[in-house]
Write a protein that holds these residues in place. Structure first.
Motif, PDB file in Angstrom:
ATOM      1  N   MET A 109       0.850  -1.257   0.041  1.00 19.19           N
ATOM      2  CA  MET A 109       0.025  -0.029  -0.125  1.00 19.19           C
ATOM      3  C   MET A 109       0.946   1.202   0.042  1.00 19.19           C
ATOM      4  O   MET A 109       0.448   2.160  -0.645  1.00 19.19           O
ATOM      5  N   SER A 110       2.069   1.211   0.902  1.00 15.12           N
ATOM      6  CA  SER A 110       2.652   2.504   0.999  1.00 15.12           C
ATOM      7  C   SER A 110       3.218   2.810  -0.474  1.00 15.12           C
ATOM      8  O   SER A 110       3.444   3.996  -0.745  1.00 15.12           O
ATOM      9  N   SER A 111       3.700   1.868  -0.832  1.00 17.51           N
ATOM     10  CA  SER A 111       4.595   1.984  -2.538  1.00 17.51           C
ATOM     11  C   SER A 111       3.430   2.679  -3.508  1.00 17.51           C
ATOM     12  O   SER A 111       3.929   3.247  -4.379  1.00 17.51           O
ATOM     13  N   GLU A 112       2.313   2.216  -3.294  1.00 15.01           N
ATOM     14  CA  GLU A 112       1.308   3.170  -4.203  1.00 15.01           C
ATOM     15  C   GLU A 112       1.423   4.774  -4.134  1.00 15.01           C
ATOM     16  O   GLU A 112       1.325   5.231  -5.069  1.00 15.01           O
ATOM     17  N   PHE A 113       1.497   5.174  -2.665  1.00 16.99           N
ATOM     18  CA  PHE A 113       1.687   6.544  -2.688  1.00 16.99           C
ATOM     19  C   PHE A 113       2.985   7.000  -2.870  1.00 16.99           C
ATOM     20  O   PHE A 113       3.200   8.116  -3.530  1.00 16.99           O
ATOM     21  N   THR A 114       4.093   6.218  -2.694  1.00 16.63           N
ATOM     22  CA  THR A 114       5.430   6.766  -2.559  1.00 16.63           C
ATOM     23  C   THR A 114       5.926   6.911  -4.277  1.00 16.63           C
ATOM     24  O   THR A 114       6.703   7.530  -4.663  1.00 16.63           O
ATOM     25  N   THR A 115       5.396   5.973  -5.053  1.00 17.92           N
ATOM     26  CA  THR A 115       5.618   5.789  -6.471  1.00 17.92           C
ATOM     27  C   THR A 115       4.716   6.686  -7.122  1.00 17.92           C
ATOM     28  O   THR A 115       4.979   6.960  -8.625  1.00 17.92           O
ATOM     29  N   GLY A 116       3.371   7.069  -6.883  1.00 14.91           N
ATOM     30  CA  GLY A 116       2.383   7.798  -7.541  1.00 14.91           C
ATOM     31  C   GLY A 116       1.757   6.858  -8.200  1.00 14.91           C
ATOM     32  O   GLY A 116       0.442   7.296  -9.101  1.00 14.91           O
ATOM     33  N   MET A 117       1.677   5.566  -8.188  1.00 18.53           N
ATOM     34  CA  MET A 117       0.933   4.473  -8.780  1.00 18.53           C
ATOM     35  C   MET A 117      -0.583   4.636  -8.163  1.00 18.53           C
ATOM     36  O   MET A 117      -1.534   4.522  -8.976  1.00 18.53           O
ATOM     37  N   ALA A 118      -0.761   5.455  -6.893  1.00 18.86           N
ATOM     38  CA  ALA A 118      -2.085   5.602  -6.412  1.00 18.86           C
ATOM     39  C   ALA A 118      -2.980   6.220  -7.332  1.00 18.86           C
ATOM     40  O   ALA A 118      -4.246   6.178  -7.431  1.00 18.86           O
ATOM     41  N   ARG A 119      -2.299   7.229  -7.997  1.00 21.18           N
ATOM     42  CA  ARG A 119      -3.157   8.316  -9.010  1.00 21.18           C
ATOM     43  C   ARG A 119      -3.604   7.406 -10.232  1.00 21.18           C
ATOM     44  O   ARG A 119      -4.915   7.586 -10.587  1.00 21.18           O
ATOM     45  N   SER A 120      -2.849   6.472 -10.468  1.00 23.14           N
ATOM     46  CA  SER A 120      -3.564   5.333 -11.397  1.00 23.14           C
ATOM     47  C   SER A 120      -4.472   4.470 -11.121  1.00 23.14           C
ATOM     48  O   SER A 120      -5.404   4.447 -11.651  1.00 23.14           O
ATOM     49  N   THR A 121      -4.131   4.082  -9.915  1.00 22.70           N
ATOM     50  CA  THR A 121      -5.174   3.180  -9.110  1.00 22.70           C
ATOM     51  C   THR A 121      -6.469   3.742  -9.109  1.00 22.70           C
ATOM     52  O   THR A 121      -7.661   3.130  -9.434  1.00 22.70           O
ATOM     53  N   PHE A 122      -6.605   4.906  -8.384  1.00 21.40           N
ATOM     54  CA  PHE A 122      -7.538   5.542  -8.059  1.00 21.40           C
ATOM     55  C   PHE A 122      -8.378   6.349  -9.291  1.00 21.40           C
ATOM     56  O   PHE A 122      -9.630   6.707  -8.917  1.00 21.40           O
ATOM     57  N   ALA A 123      -7.702   6.728 -10.129  1.00 17.50           N
ATOM     58  CA  ALA A 123      -8.370   6.984 -11.321  1.00 17.50           C
ATOM     59  C   ALA A 123      -9.410   5.893 -12.258  1.00 17.50           C
ATOM     60  O   ALA A 123     -10.132   6.328 -12.512  1.00 17.50           O
ATOM     61  N   ALA A 124      -8.688   4.742 -12.125  1.00 20.44           N
ATOM     62  CA  ALA A 124      -9.454   3.790 -12.503  1.00 20.44           C
ATOM     63  C   ALA A 124     -10.522   3.242 -11.609  1.00 20.44           C
ATOM     64  O   ALA A 124     -11.627   2.851 -12.116  1.00 20.44           O
ATOM     65  N   VAL A 125     -10.157   3.419 -10.221  1.00 20.32           N
ATOM     66  CA  VAL A 125     -11.599   2.992  -9.521  1.00 20.32           C
ATOM     67  C   VAL A 125     -11.451   4.183  -8.438  1.00 20.32           C
ATOM     68  O   VAL A 125     -11.200   4.247  -7.239  1.00 20.32           O
ATOM     69  N   PRO A 126     -12.558   5.086  -8.794  1.00 14.24           N
ATOM     70  CA  PRO A 126     -12.182   6.314  -8.143  1.00 14.24           C
ATOM     71  C   PRO A 126     -13.264   6.261  -6.739  1.00 14.24           C
ATOM     72  O   PRO A 126     -13.030   7.021  -5.925  1.00 14.24           O
ATOM     73  N   LYS A 127     -14.006   4.907  -6.374  1.00 14.56           N
ATOM     74  CA  LYS A 127     -14.486   4.827  -5.370  1.00 14.56           C
ATOM     75  C   LYS A 127     -13.599   4.375  -4.184  1.00 14.56           C
ATOM     76  O   LYS A 127     -13.853   4.342  -3.044  1.00 14.56           O
ATOM     77  N   ARG A 128     -12.566   4.195  -4.872  1.00 11.22           N
ATOM     78  CA  ARG A 128     -11.339   3.636  -3.734  1.00 11.22           C
ATOM     79  C   ARG A 128     -11.164   2.521  -2.943  1.00 11.22           C
ATOM     80  O   ARG A 128     -10.515   1.699  -3.112  1.00 11.22           O
ATOM     81  N   LEU A 129     -12.428   2.397  -2.214  1.00 12.52           N
ATOM     82  CA  LEU A 129     -12.697   1.332  -1.449  1.00 12.52           C
ATOM     83  C   LEU A 129     -12.579  -0.040  -1.956  1.00 12.52           C
ATOM     84  O   LEU A 129     -12.091  -1.054  -1.490  1.00 12.52           O
ATOM     85  N   PRO A 130     -13.027  -0.269  -3.177  1.00 11.64           N
ATOM     86  CA  PRO A 130     -13.113  -1.556  -3.903  1.00 11.64           C
ATOM     87  C   PRO A 130     -11.694  -1.917  -4.159  1.00 11.64           C
ATOM     88  O   PRO A 130     -10.878  -3.205  -3.767  1.00 11.64           O
TER      89      PRO A 130
END
Lengths: 284, 314
Positions: A109-130
């Motif tokens: 999970m932390s690498s999602e935020f440190t790499t910026g991947m989170a922006r891709s992840t949550f752009a694809a799944v904007p509801k985030r919790l799924p």
């Protein structure tokens, strides 16, 4: 060109295709999980450590039981364990499995935020919790499966070693199966706590340090601080729930089995729910 | 179509975006221009639902981004070239994103080919140059074949061939009727690419108009004129609101009259003109004029230094 002419233009309309259902997000999280070399290395090292410690422990246990033949103190220690030392051998590396797989939970999970991947992840799944829940499933299931398989292999390796010392280990016995399942569930729980910490702290070093603090530093610190409060509080640390959960008989200064299960459950549910609430609210 | 209404983002006591309202229309390329810290990226993140607005709202095709059934098929965004786990290969990154919407592998190969990543798709993103990273970001944005495309500084780090490619790509996408919203600090690039311009400074919209209006609207349209009778032409053009500056022996720069008017005056009086060049770079001037009070980080450079030094993107 003016707004009106723009509106009059052929408006592009995409045929609406499938969106991010939970199963699809789960598939995506599994792809992310299996396509990182660092993840695979952590999984492999957990297996190696579990099997290695199982073998070492089998050898050590054998030595100890031989000593018990001539040493009444060692014999008494064995008797206190219900006479069965061998059953704990396959899971003797569990402390390391929880450290590695707990850290893996943090990192995923932390690498999602440190790499910026989170922006891709949550752009694809904007509801985030799924996406969070899918990752939680991947983390917990893989931690459980890896611990269970490693424990079993550690058991297979230990049986012939223990046999040399005339100690029997029946991997099919109910206590062996209980040890395997409860320890695997426990490691899955630690990985879930790690993932919640990674979500809350969003920093790999900070998340892993918090996990180490909770599972390795706090038990020792609580033991060193004098006072009844800390003796009592120590029982409620997540790392101290595994002993009552796997013991044949109740061990002194630990919780009852049902209490331990509830406390460990709370240690998972509270940070996970907190992580979900904050993940939904905070900016990515 | 993207519609922002009173969109506001406040970080602590700092207002990043201060109640902006604008509409990005389909079928054209809309440029988003502004100095560093003006709030461009924050606005784009709010459109994508990554940052929650402090106040106001933004919708994509009438619906907030997060409410779309299939978000990737609705909007594709390149927000940051580093929105990738660098230890994963480009192909696996796209594979993981595509999986969330059951986008077929065929489409992954399509966007890889389209963005020219064929040779490096199976390599870890770690080793990518800035330009390749941008291409991967654009590939990810196009993955869902979305109606709306948001690109934050897409030509950043691209080589000249890549710049032309992006220019043609966004124009083509807009010509298909898609909504294209791109930010860039390269004003000359914007002049060549965008049909419409939204200029933002210190979190406020300074201008929102067709690019032609922005260039000419402030009376900054300049034309370079070469003639063998410069003095005669200067006399002919001298009128209210028209200024003519002799720059070289046969070279004039005319402000306040369009090339057609200059040609007409020259033709009427039989003056030969052998060059008439509208100076497109005046977008930079128009932009500097618009944003001169709005620049967040003044670089305190002496006049005469390159204007682009004051106008980097974020």
């Amino acid at each position: 060109m003016s707004a009106t002419t723009t509106l009059d233009r052929r408006s592009f309309r995409n045929a609406v295709g499938p969106g991010p259902s939970f199963f699809r997000v789960l598939n995506s999280e599994f792809i992310k999980f299996r396509t990182l070399m660092s993840t695979l290395i952590l999984l492999a090292s957990t297996a190696v450590v579990m099997v290695g410690f199982g073998a070492l422990s089998a050898w050590g246990t054998g030595q100890f039981s031989e000593a018990a033949l001539s040493d009444p103190e060692a014999a008494a220690a064995i008797a206190a364990q219900g006479g069965d030392l061998a059953v704990g051998v396959p899971t003797s590396g569990i402390a390391f499995a929880q450290l590695i797989l707990g850290s893996l939970g943090v990192l995923l999970m932390s690498s999602e935020f440190t790499t910026g991947m989170a922006r891709s992840t949550f752009a694809a799944v904007p509801k985030r919790l799924p996406a969070f829940l899918a990752k939680l499933v991947v983390v917990m299931v893989s931690a459980f499966a890896l611990t269970a398989v490693s424990t079993y292999i550690a058991g297979l390796v230990s049986v012939p070693i223990l046999d040399n010392y005339k100690l029997a280990l029946d991997l099919g016995s109910s206590q062996s199966i209980k040890m395997l399942l409860v320890n695997s569930l426990y490691v899955a729980a630690v990985a879930a706590i790690g993932m919640a910490l990674g979500t809350l702290i969003r920093n790999s070093a900070g998340g892993i340090m918090s996990l180490v603090g909770l599972f390795f530093v706090a038990p020792i610190a609580f033991q060193l601080i004098p006072g009844d409060f800390f003796v009592e509080a120590r029982k409620y640390l997540p790392g101290n729930t595994i002993t009552p959960l796997t013991a044949v008989e109740h061990v002194k200064d630990t919780l009852e089995v049902w209490q331990a299960a509830l406390v460990l459950g709370a240690w998972v549910v509270v940070p996970v729910v907190l992580a979900m609430v904050l993940l939904k609210k905070r900016d990515v | 179509m993207i519609e922002a209404k009173g969109l506001t983002k406040v970080y602590g006591d700092k207002t990043a975006v201060g109640g902006v309202s604008f509409t990005v229309q389909a079928g054209q390329v809309t440029g988003f221009l502004g100095p560093n810290g003006a709030g461009k990226s924050t606005t784009m993140r709010m459109i994508m639902g990554l940052d929650a607005p402090t106040a106001g709202s933004v919708t994509v095709n009438g619906v907030p981004f997060a409410k779309h059934v299939a978000p990737l098929r609705e909007i594709g965004a390149l927000l940051d070239a580093k929105a990738v786990h660098a230890s994963r290969t480009a192909y696996n990154h796209l594979l993981a994103m595509a999986a969330t919407h059951s986008i077929p592998k065929k489409r992954i190969h399509e966007v890889i080919e389209m963005t020219g990543l064929g040779d490096v798709a199976k390599k870890k993103v770690k080793g990518f140059s800035l330009g390749m990273g941008q291409r991967l970001g654009i590939a990810a944005a196009l993955l869902g074949d979305p109606q709306t495309i948001i690109l934050d500084e897409p030509v950043n780090g691209l080589d000249p061939e890549g710049v032309v490619w992006v220019r043609n790509l966004v124009k083509y996408l807009a010509s298909e009727g898609r909504t294209v919203f791109l930010s860039s600090h390269l004003m000359s690039e914007m002049a060549l690419t965008a049909d419409h311009l939204i200029v933002i400074g210190r979190g406020k919209i300074i201008a929102d108009a067709p690019i032609r209006d922005i260039i000419t609207g402030k009376g900054h349209a300049r034309t370079r004129v070469r003639t063998d009778q410069p003095e005669r032409l200067m006399q002919l053009l001298a009128a209210n609101g028209v200024s003519v500056e002799a720059q070289d022996r046969e070279l004039l720069e005319v402000t306040g009259l369009d090339p057609r008017g200059i040609a007409r005056a020259a033709l009427d009086h039989q003056v030969m003109v052998y060059e008439l060049t509208p100076l497109q770079a005046s977008l930079e001037e128009a932009y500097m004029e618009l944003t001169k009070d709005e620049v967040e980080y003044h670089s305190h450079i002496t006049t005469g230094a390159p204007v682009s030094a004051q106008a980097g993107g974020n």
